[in-house]
Design a protein around this motif. Structure first.
Motif, PDB file in Angstrom:
ATOM      1  N   ASN A 181      24.419   1.076 -10.035  1.00  0.00           N
ATOM      2  CA  ASN A 181      24.030   1.381  -8.664  1.00  0.00           C
ATOM      3  C   ASN A 181      24.291   2.850  -8.339  1.00  0.00           C
ATOM      4  OD1 ASN A 181      23.221  -1.186  -8.195  1.00  0.00           O
ATOM      5  ND2 ASN A 181      25.112  -1.835  -7.156  1.00  0.00           N
ATOM      6  N   PHE A 182      25.464   3.322  -8.789  1.00  0.00           N
ATOM      7  CA  PHE A 182      25.781   4.730  -8.536  1.00  0.00           C
ATOM      8  C   PHE A 182      24.817   5.646  -9.254  1.00  0.00           C
ATOM      9  CE2 PHE A 182      30.083   3.259  -7.220  1.00  0.00           C
ATOM     10  CZ  PHE A 182      30.070   3.865  -5.973  1.00  0.00           C
ATOM     11  N   GLU A 191      18.597   9.314  -7.230  1.00  0.00           N
ATOM     12  CA  GLU A 191      17.620   9.349  -6.137  1.00  0.00           C
ATOM     13  C   GLU A 191      17.959  10.454  -5.130  1.00  0.00           C
ATOM     14  OE1 GLU A 191      16.740   4.621  -6.168  1.00  0.00           O
ATOM     15  OE2 GLU A 191      17.094   5.524  -4.191  1.00  0.00           O
ATOM     16  N   VAL A 192      19.235  10.486  -4.755  1.00  0.00           N
ATOM     17  CA  VAL A 192      19.681  11.495  -3.792  1.00  0.00           C
ATOM     18  C   VAL A 192      19.471  12.896  -4.358  1.00  0.00           C
ATOM     19  CG1 VAL A 192      21.720  12.468  -2.678  1.00  0.00           C
ATOM     20  CG2 VAL A 192      21.283  10.034  -2.558  1.00  0.00           C
ATOM     21  N   ASN A 218      21.750   5.077 -10.133  1.00  0.00           N
ATOM     22  CA  ASN A 218      20.469   5.045  -9.432  1.00  0.00           C
ATOM     23  C   ASN A 218      20.530   5.825  -8.115  1.00  0.00           C
ATOM     24  OD1 ASN A 218      19.254   3.555 -11.392  1.00  0.00           O
ATOM     25  ND2 ASN A 218      19.759   1.574 -10.442  1.00  0.00           N
ATOM     26  N   ASN A 219      21.570   5.523  -7.329  1.00  0.00           N
ATOM     27  CA  ASN A 219      21.673   6.166  -6.023  1.00  0.00           C
ATOM     28  C   ASN A 219      21.811   7.672  -6.138  1.00  0.00           C
ATOM     29  OD1 ASN A 219      21.433   4.306  -3.847  1.00  0.00           O
ATOM     30  ND2 ASN A 219      23.288   3.305  -4.639  1.00  0.00           N
ATOM     31  N   PHE A 220      22.709   8.117  -7.013  1.00  0.00           N
ATOM     32  CA  PHE A 220      22.940   9.560  -7.126  1.00  0.00           C
ATOM     33  C   PHE A 220      21.717  10.277  -7.687  1.00  0.00           C
ATOM     34  CE2 PHE A 220      27.610   8.701  -6.797  1.00  0.00           C
ATOM     35  CZ  PHE A 220      27.813   9.528  -5.697  1.00  0.00           C
ATOM     36  N   ASN A 253      26.636  15.643  -8.249  1.00  0.00           N
ATOM     37  CA  ASN A 253      25.979  14.341  -8.426  1.00  0.00           C
ATOM     38  C   ASN A 253      25.717  14.030  -9.896  1.00  0.00           C
ATOM     39  OD1 ASN A 253      26.012  14.090  -5.726  1.00  0.00           O
ATOM     40  ND2 ASN A 253      23.782  14.171  -5.418  1.00  0.00           N
TER      41      ASN A 253
END
Lengths: 451, 126
Positions: free
Chosen positions: A222-223, A229-230, A225-227, A260
């Motif tokens: 999840n991290f 994307e951000v 993917n999230n990082f 990131n």
């Protein structure tokens, strides 16, 4: 008119004795001639009686008896009868001399008839005495012979029995050998089954881990993917700032992106480590001791075991407590094996608190804790729970293979027995249990540092 | 300015939220504070009275679980209770119904869809 009774009796007794002797000593060739002597004796006495020919036949008796005696004495086979035959010799000699004297010189015979009669009487006494003593000797010999024969028969029977027994023994030996081979085969099968079971147990515990592993991997993913994307959004913004000529803002954003990417890398590695740990667990143990961070191992398996159970039983919850001694250092153990032991003890602990929770005791808070402690030359790992405890009646059996209190199909019954082997045999350590019914259980592991 | 308390045992959640909501933070629409355990969240709530109007909490945390935190918040802060949104990797019905029973205002599953979260926050807080 006199009859030759005495020569008749002598001939019959002599023939009879020889015949008996011949029979006992398996001299069959004597049987026929002896029967002829019997016939001849009867014929001779009959002729004598019918024809009143005593004066003639007495000479035939003499010749006949002398022949018989001489023949008997001469035969080597009848050597043992010699003394017996000698009993009749004086009788024959004296009666022959008496008869000759009567024929040759009647006057001399008449004048000395008393002497002749006395001599004759002596020969009878001699005959009886010899026969009597011979008879006794023969009887003794016969007894001895029968005894020997019985012994022979007994020996023969023993010999036969011995052969029979040897046959039986050979048969049994063959049977036993076959059984032994069969047992060896079965033992081999059992050994291979055992190693299969150990592998199966390992895979079963891996199955328990799967959900935990999935959960553990999900978080870092999840991290990642999230990082990422951000970061993409940040790059868009950075480009916009650069277009506007705001270099300082762009730099600020760039440093965020760098941070990131570091986080992405960190969480990627975290997932990687979890997958590696899983693979390591499913692999057969290398059996090699490696420098290992026991705290990291304990922490990793605590999380995996908890999430594994959590995924299987969604309503399950327990407080996890770790008390890991930071001074524990790196010790040499077989990491897969120690990991399995810790996992097994934790799985048991979670099972125990979950079972107690089902009793719906007011205020019950499930608690599972793992504690490590460095001692002078050993490391202690304690896994405790506040479950129902282990009943006294099964406490002695918990380390036995295939002993399980779980319902059929839920436990292999190999967990604690394998754990015991790993700690005690594999690492020269100790595995002890302390339990109080209704209060909880503590498993103490002690590992020597210089093992 | 709306203050949101995020409770999660994963520390990187802070950097993530700060970047995901950087515009909202920059514009002064939202302010985030972070707690890394249920206990920490309780302490923060005690120290800062009722500053946070919305709490986003993970459920699975060592020590005090998110559900326990939810129960305590809803028990103690009655009028007006802060909004509490639960986030969990285990999106099962049991967790959901338990959270709802304890008074959760929403229930999200991981991975968090930040676009959807933003919309929800706007809807709840405007």
């Amino acid at each position: 008119m006199p009859l030759s009774f005495a020569p008749l009796v002598v001939s019959l007794v002599l023939a009879d004795k020889i015949r008996k002797y011949a029979r006992v000593n398996s001299l069959q060739q004597w049987e026929k001639p002896l029967r002829y002597t019997l016939v001849f004796s009867v014929f001779l006495i009959s002729t004598e009686a019918v024809l009143s020919a005593y004066s003639i036949t007495k000479w035939i008796w003499h010749v006949y008896l002398i022949a018989m005696i001489a023949f008997s004495l001469e035969q080597k086979e009848l050597r043992k009868l010699r003394m017996f035959v000698l009993a009749f010799v004086p009788f024959e000699i004296v009666s022959l001399i008496t008869d000759l004297a009567e024929v040759i010189n009647v006057d001399f015979f008449s004048a000395n008839e008393t002497y002749f009669k006395n001599a004759m009487s002596l020969t009878y006494i001699w005959m009886v005495a010899i026969l009597f003593s011979q008879n006794r000797q023969f009887k003794a010999a016969e007894k001895e012979r029968i005894k020997r024969q019985q012994e022979d028969e007994l020996n023969k029977a023993i010999a036969i029995r011995k052969v029979e027994l040897e046959g039986l023994v050979a048969e049994r030996t063959a049977e036993l050998t076959a059984q032994k081979e069969e047992l060896e085969l079965t033992l081999d099968e059992l050994r291979s089954t055992q190693s299969q079971l150990i592998q199966a147990e390992k895979m079963a515990s891996l199955g328990e881990l799967t959900a935990g592993i999935a959960h553990e991997i999900q978080n870092p993913l999840n991290f990642v993917n999230n990082f990422s994307e951000v970061s993409k959004e940040l790059l868009d913004e950075m480009m916009a700032e650069l277009d506007k000529g705001n270099n300082n803002d762009a730099k600020e954003i760039a440093s965020d992106i760098i941070q990131n990417l570091e986080k992405i890398n960190h969480h990627g590695k975290r997932a990687d480590a979890i997958v590696k740990g899983m693979l390591q667990h499913s692999r057969s143990s290398s059996g090699q001791k490696e420098p290992t961070d026991v705290n990291a191992l304990a922490d990793e398996f605590l999380r995996l075991a908890y999430h594994g159970l959590r995924a299987k039983d969604k309503s399950f919850n327990a407080t996890l407590k770790t008390d890991l001694d930071a001074n524990i250092g790196i010790i040499k153990v077989i990491p897969q094996d120690i990991g399995r032991v810790i996992l097994n003890l934790l799985t048991n602990a979670f099972y125990a608190v979950n079972e107690r929770k089902k009793l719906n005791i007011a205020g019950y808070e499930p608690l599972v804790s793992i504690r490590t402690k460095r001692q002078e030359n050993k490391v202690e790992i304690d896994v405790s729970d506040n479950g129902n405890g282990i009943p006294q009646r099964v406490i002695d059996k918990i380390f036995q293979p295939f002993f399980t209190t779980k319902p059929t199909g839920e436990g292999t019954g190999l967990g604690l027995s394998l754990s015991y082997d790993i700690i005690v045999k594999g690492h020269s350590g100790e595995l002890r249990v302390e339990t109080r019914e209704g209060e909880g259980t503590v498993f103490h592991i002690q590992l020597p540092i210089n093992a | 300015m709306v203050k949101i308390l995020v409770v999660d045992d994963e520390r990187d959640i802070q950097a993530l939220f700060e970047q995901r909501f950087r515009k909202e933070i920059k514009n002064g629409e939202l302010e985030f504070v972070f707690a890394f355990s249920g206990e920490e969240a309780i302490t923060y709530m005690k120290d800062h009275d009722q500053e946070a109007v919305l709490i986003l909490s993970d459920i699975n945390m060592p020590g005090m679980s998110g559900l326990e935190l939810l129960r305590r918040i809803k028990e103690k802060y009655e009028v007006p209770p802060p909004l509490v949104m639960m986030i969990t990797a285990y999106g099962d019905t049991e967790n959901y119904s338990l959270a709802m029973q304890l008074g959760a205002d929403d229930f999200l599953t991981k991975p968090v869809d930040f676009t959807a979260l933003k919309e929800k926050l706007k809807a709840k807080l405007v």
